[in-house]
Design an enzyme around this catalytic site. Structure first.
Site, PDB file in Angstrom:
ATOM      1  N   HIS A 271       0.880  -1.179   0.000  1.00 29.77           N
ATOM      2  CA  HIS A 271       0.000   0.000   0.000  1.00 29.77           C
ATOM      3  C   HIS A 271       0.919   1.232   0.000  1.00 29.77           C
ATOM      4  O   HIS A 271       2.031   1.177   0.533  1.00 29.77           O
ATOM      5  CB  HIS A 271      -0.828  -0.064   1.280  1.00 29.77           C
ATOM      6  CG  HIS A 271      -1.901   0.972   1.427  1.00 29.77           C
ATOM      7  ND1 HIS A 271      -1.645   2.276   1.769  1.00 29.77           N
ATOM      8  CD2 HIS A 271      -3.251   0.882   1.297  1.00 29.77           C
ATOM      9  CE1 HIS A 271      -2.790   2.944   1.844  1.00 29.77           C
ATOM     10  NE2 HIS A 271      -3.777   2.121   1.564  1.00 29.77           N
TER      11      HIS A 271
ATOM     12  N   ASP B  93       2.987  -4.537   7.870  1.00 27.30           N
ATOM     13  CA  ASP B  93       1.747  -3.780   7.759  1.00 27.30           C
ATOM     14  C   ASP B  93       0.601  -4.788   7.863  1.00 27.30           C
ATOM     15  O   ASP B  93       0.296  -5.504   6.917  1.00 27.30           O
ATOM     16  CB  ASP B  93       1.736  -3.037   6.416  1.00 27.30           C
ATOM     17  CG  ASP B  93       0.376  -2.427   6.099  1.00 27.30           C
ATOM     18  OD1 ASP B  93      -0.548  -2.524   6.936  1.00 27.30           O
ATOM     19  OD2 ASP B  93       0.245  -1.864   4.992  1.00 27.30           O
TER      20      ASP B  93
ATOM     21  N   CYS C 199      -4.744   2.690  -3.518  1.00 26.97           N
ATOM     22  CA  CYS C 199      -3.475   3.144  -2.935  1.00 26.97           C
ATOM     23  C   CYS C 199      -2.359   2.141  -3.184  1.00 26.97           C
ATOM     24  O   CYS C 199      -1.515   1.905  -2.305  1.00 26.97           O
ATOM     25  CB  CYS C 199      -3.616   3.423  -1.444  1.00 26.97           C
ATOM     26  SG  CYS C 199      -4.734   4.771  -1.079  1.00 26.97           S
TER      27      CYS C 199
ATOM     28  N   GLN D 171      -4.691  -5.289   7.047  1.00 21.52           N
ATOM     29  CA  GLN D 171      -5.745  -6.147   6.488  1.00 21.52           C
ATOM     30  C   GLN D 171      -5.842  -7.496   7.192  1.00 21.52           C
ATOM     31  O   GLN D 171      -6.670  -8.318   6.803  1.00 21.52           O
ATOM     32  CB  GLN D 171      -5.512  -6.375   4.986  1.00 21.52           C
ATOM     33  CG  GLN D 171      -5.591  -5.131   4.134  1.00 21.52           C
ATOM     34  CD  GLN D 171      -6.973  -4.501   4.119  1.00 21.52           C
ATOM     35  OE1 GLN D 171      -7.958  -5.099   4.553  1.00 21.52           O
ATOM     36  NE2 GLN D 171      -7.054  -3.271   3.642  1.00 21.52           N
TER      37      GLN D 171
ATOM     38  N   LYS E 121     -10.189  -0.588  10.619  1.00 23.87           N
ATOM     39  CA  LYS E 121     -10.321  -1.736   9.716  1.00 23.87           C
ATOM     40  C   LYS E 121     -10.626  -3.000  10.515  1.00 23.87           C
ATOM     41  O   LYS E 121     -10.751  -4.091   9.979  1.00 23.87           O
ATOM     42  CB  LYS E 121      -9.050  -1.922   8.896  1.00 23.87           C
ATOM     43  CG  LYS E 121      -8.827  -0.803   7.874  1.00 23.87           C
ATOM     44  CD  LYS E 121      -7.736  -1.192   6.906  1.00 23.87           C
ATOM     45  CE  LYS E 121      -7.149  -0.016   6.144  1.00 23.87           C
ATOM     46  NZ  LYS E 121      -8.028   0.574   5.152  1.00 23.87           N
TER      47      LYS E 121
END
Lengths: 150, 412
Positions: free
Chosen positions: B125, B203, B369, B206, B229
């Site tokens: 991202h 990261d 993104c 998600q 999220k």
């Protein structure tokens, strides 16, 4: 609860331009080439102009975009071919004003572009309709002015 | 703890927004990867904080200040426990996951010099690309990017490990790609990075809240994610690490809360993690987020994951039935996070999202993104549908119906 006016966004004339876009053939010897980007979706458009003095002898609109930006680019190719740089600038400015809500569509003669005014009901899509025209105004015509003076 | 049936009305009923209509039709929310909807318990906890406990944290002596501080610090402890992290002192609360990555990138600046290397992947991202571009510009460090297979969405793990060398200072990668859905072998990358003496940032925006995620098992030094999220409020993110590792970061934002002693021309920093939390934080969000984690644990993270795998399978099968769509990322539903992105050569993603929205279906269109990722795919944009605990198989059918409608609208 209102239903959204989809048929105002995808009018027949827009779908026709989208399916059979005009000015898609790259020019052999463009005098001006300008690229525009819609940062929200990543769509890119490339405009090519062939000049004859201050007149736009030929134009190509390249790149893959959504139906709205493709139709808008196709209309651009039809509308500015054969016009002077000043005339092309005037059309682009008029269209931008209408799409930004600074002028009412009935106040100005937009020709086929009138079909794109339904896009104003879909605020996030206004950028799609303006992409080729903003590229023309902010980049291509500025370069064309320089090319014309050379 | 009560057991909830994931695909049942019991879970859906907890999310009030799912009862609304869009353009006269029931909302079909398939954009959880952008932000998850919030359960009533989170909405209520945020309101209850504002109604009954609102005060500034840490400095106050009065009762409300103590309650607010208790709620804020309670969130830190809850997140550490949820991820099996070493402890709350390793958890920094930030504005979002992006802010957490920036905190690390800028915090490491003093340790980097020209020629040092940062290894990332092209499937990141923009949040895990741009802070490193900025850092490289300031320090002369060199960026290296591992690729992925455009057909399978699989990370080039061998290639990535080969990029890691003696000059590598940091290795950053996404746990679950927000476009491909690919689940990356973080532990294997981390092992190679640690052998080379590099730090690892993952990261996990998600993955946290969508599958079991254990900080120690990933082997990353820094894990970042956003509360929103993960069914929590916006304006709250986390950097999960250890106090010893955080010690290596220079605090980049100065101000109140992050100091120990201030003179006019000098200051010393507060202890870890407070030195990274300048200014008044989003206390209401922190007070509410544990309610989201409570719900996830009541359902059970393995059950949440099973549910999303079942939806992946249903979605891939349903979209393939439509014909002519290019689905990106892994074929195996168990090898992807809870999302499916696709390209329809007949309908541009922007047209797709506009048209399916008129049927109440919320999907995301664009580059999500991740422009470099899309370039590898040879696409400018994709349409993405993503799920959460409340998504049903019927909603996938609604998506398929809406895609067919979009094709008819465009005369395709």
């Amino acid at each position: 609860m209102s239903t959204i006016p989809l048929d105002e966004l995808y009018r027949e004339v827009i779908l026709d331009h989208h399916r059979h876009p005009r000015g898609r053939k790259p020019l052999a010897h463009p005098d001006v080439e300008a690229a525009g980007l819609n940062p929200s979706c990543g769509d890119e458009v490339t405009l090519q102009l062939e000049l004859d003095g201050d007149r736009i002898a030929d134009v190509a609109v390249l790149g893959r975009g959504c139906a709205v930006s493709t139709a808008s680019g196709s209309m651009l190719a039809e509308l500015i071919r054969g016009r002077t740089l000043d005339e092309a600038r005037a059309i682009a400015e008029r269209f931008r004003e209408v799409m930004h809500g600074e002028a009412a569509p009935e106040e100005v003669d937009l020709g086929d572009l009138e079909a794109l005014t339904g896009v104003r009901k879909f605020p996030v899509r206004i950028k799609c309709a303006l992409l080729p025209w903003v590229t023309l105004l902010d980049d291509a015509l500025a370069r064309a002015g320089e090319a014309d003076r050379d | 703890m009560e057991t909830l049936l994931v695909d049942g009305e019991a879970v859906r009923a907890r999310f009030p927004i799912l009862g609304r209509t869009v353009h006269g039709r029931p909302l079909v929310y398939l954009d959880t990867a952008a932000t998850a909807q919030r359960p009533e318990a989170v909405i209520e906890a945020e309101a209850a904080y504002s109604r009954e406990h609102n005060a500034n944290v840490h400095r106050g002596i009065h009762t409300l200040a103590e309650e607010a501080t208790g709620a804020y610090e309670g969130c830190r402890r809850r997140v550490a426990a949820f991820l099996g992290a070493p402890g709350p002192r390793g958890v920094v609360m930030t504005r979002n996951a992006t802010a957490a990555i920036n905190l690390v990138a800028r915090g490491l600046e003093h340790t980097l010099g020209a020629g040092d290397e940062i290894v990332l992947t092209v499937m990141e991202h923009h949040a895990n690309l741009v802070p490193w571009i900025q850092l490289a510009r300031r320090t002369g460090a060199v960026l290296r990017h591992a690729g992925f297979d455009p057909e399978t969405g699989e990370l080039d793990l061998d290639g990535m490990i080969r990029l890691i060398g003696p000059r590598t200072r940091l290795v950053g990668l996404v746990h679950v790609s927000n476009v491909l859905g690919t689940i990356n072998p973080v532990a294997e990358v981390a092992e190679a990075a640690h052998r080379a003496g590099a730090l690892v940032l993952v990261d996990a925006a998600q993955s946290v809240g969508h599958m079991p995620v254990a900080y120690p098992e990933l082997g990353a030094d820094f894990l970042v994610f956003s509360a929103h999220k993960c069914y929590g409020p916006m304006g709250l993110g986390f950097l999960v690490s250890t106090p010893e590792t955080l010690e290596r970061l220079e605090p980049v934002e100065g101000g109140g809360e992050m100091i120990e002693r201030v003179e006019l021309d000098a200051a010393t920093w507060a202890e870890i993690p407070y030195r990274f939390e300048a200014g008044t934080p989003n206390v209401a969000a922190a007070a509410a987020f544990p309610a989201a984690l409570d719900l996830l644990e009541a359902i059970g993270l393995p059950a949440v994951r099973e549910h999303e795998i079942a939806l992946n399978a249903r979605a891939v099968e349903t979209l393939e039935r439509l014909g002519g769509l290019r689905i990106v990322g892994p074929r195996d539903p168990a090898a992807r996070g809870g999302l499916v992105a696709f390209d329809d050569p007949l309908v541009h993603p922007h047209d797709m999202a506009t048209i399916v929205d008129t049927r109440g279906v919320a999907v995301r269109a664009g580059h999500h993104c991740a422009q470099p990722l899309h370039r590898v795919l040879g696409l400018v944009a994709t349409t993405r549908a993503s799920w959460g605990v409340y998504t049903t198989g019927d909603e996938i059918e609604a998506l398929a119906g809406a895609i067919a409608f979009a094709r008819r609208t465009m005369g395709a």
